[in-house]
Scaffold this motif. Structure first.
Motif, PDB file in Angstrom:
ATOM      1  N   GLU A 219       0.823  -1.213   0.000  1.00  0.00           N
ATOM      2  CA  GLU A 219       0.000   0.000   0.000  1.00  0.00           C
ATOM      3  C   GLU A 219       0.858   1.265   0.000  1.00  0.00           C
ATOM      4  O   GLU A 219       0.443   2.309  -0.496  1.00  0.00           O
ATOM      5  CB  GLU A 219      -0.924   0.006   1.211  1.00  0.00           C
ATOM      6  N   GLN A 222       1.857   3.632  -3.279  1.00  0.00           N
ATOM      7  CA  GLN A 222       1.139   4.769  -3.845  1.00  0.00           C
ATOM      8  C   GLN A 222       1.791   6.100  -3.478  1.00  0.00           C
ATOM      9  O   GLN A 222       1.525   7.120  -4.100  1.00  0.00           O
ATOM     10  CB  GLN A 222      -0.312   4.761  -3.373  1.00  0.00           C
ATOM     11  N   ASN A 225       5.976   7.324  -5.891  1.00  0.00           N
ATOM     12  CA  ASN A 225       6.201   7.666  -7.286  1.00  0.00           C
ATOM     13  C   ASN A 225       7.577   8.308  -7.439  1.00  0.00           C
ATOM     14  O   ASN A 225       7.917   9.237  -6.696  1.00  0.00           O
ATOM     15  CB  ASN A 225       5.125   8.628  -7.784  1.00  0.00           C
TER      16      ASN A 225
END
Length: 305
Positions: A219, A222, A225
């Protein structure tokens, strides 16, 4: 299955609010990093989970037991290593672990076998019959982990276990904690986020007494990046006039000698940025992708909140 469940936990010391409605959960069998700066509320939370401090408000369940109602019972299901563990230095490591086992009601052959097993598990076979006074910092922390394991706990709570160790001692202790995954749900606090990044599969981030993020490693992706790091030779370079009109640019910031771009469109940014710089007569001397560290994620989440 959940090993630890905390809901709306609050704790004050006089006028100081250490915990402000803290809520999180820890999966069974996981290695969970409890992350945050010094003073964020990590030690207070762990002491409450261990039944050593009482919350002002909130619900706390460890191994399915309500800690506020049955602190005596929960202690038989957990292992706890405080931030500054204390030992009887005149005892040998083996004698100290026998004492720890006796406090849990263990006796005779069962106690001897368990002491031998945890000594081997933490790698203290050669030092087990030496006085603790002669132990190095890393050996003392290993002994502390061994006493936390003596009762075969379902939940293992470790408070800053590697904070005072040198690089080799820290590496060895982290490797030991990694091996405990599956044997117990391990929750360890640290302000050294790189340590947690090495061995954890679950993360709880706390800041100023509040949980700002809890996530599995998957999780967490995310928030990870990549950014583009670049530098040009021209010292007076200002990216705003150049990047402000580019739809792929996103945001940017200075980071030491390089500029970091957090692009809206990474593929286009990688292709267009070098062309744009060269078209404006700038000399590109550095260009790379930078994957955010756990520390970068922490500061991003805190800033967003």
């Amino acid at each position: 299955m959940t090993a630890i469940e905390v809901k709306s936990l609050a704790k004050s010391f006089g006028s100081t609010q250490a915990l402000r409605g803290t809520s999180f959960s820890v999966p069974a069998g996981s290695v969970t990093g409890f992350l945050g700066p010094n003073g964020a509320g990590k030690t207070t939370t762990l002491r409450i989970l261990a039944g050593l401090a009482r919350a002002d408000a909130g619900e706390v369940r460890v191994a399915g037991i309500d800690v506020r109602q049955r602190p005596d019972k929960v202690r038989h299901h957990i292992g706890y290593l405080p931030q500054q563990p204390a030992f009887y230095d005149w005892m040998t490591g083996e004698e100290f672990l026998r004492l720890a086992g006796e406090l849990f009601g263990m006796r005779g052959r069962a106690l001897a076998q368990r002491v031998s097993a945890v000594i081997e598990q933490v790698g203290l076979q050669k030092a087990a019959r030496r006085p603790v006074a002669g132990y190095s910092g890393g050996m003392r922390q290993r002994l502390g982990v061994a006493q936390a394991l003596i009762n075969r706990p379902e939940v293992l709570l470790l408070d800053e276990p590697a904070a005072s160790l040198d690089p080799l001692g820290r590496r060895d202790l982290l490797n030991l904690i990694r091996t405990l995954a599956g044997e117990a749900a391990v929750m360890f606090s640290t302000h050294i986020l790189a340590d947690a990044d090495q061995i954890c599969d679950h993360f709880v981030m706390i800041h100023d007494g509040r949980v700002v993020l809890q996530a599995s490693r998957q999780e967490l992706s995310q928030y990870s990046n990549p950014a583009i790091a670049f530098a040009v030779e021209e010292q007076d370079f200002d990216p705003a006039p150049l990047l402000g009109s580019q739809p792929w640019a996103g945001s940017w910031q200075r980071d030491g000698e390089v500029w970091l771009i957090h692009p809206r469109d990474l593929v286009h940014a990688q292709a267009e940025l070098p062309r744009l710089l060269l078209a404006h007569g700038l000399t590109l001397r550095h260009f790379s992708l930078r994957t955010p560290s756990l520390e970068d994620v922490f500061f991003r989440v805190v800033n967003e909140q």
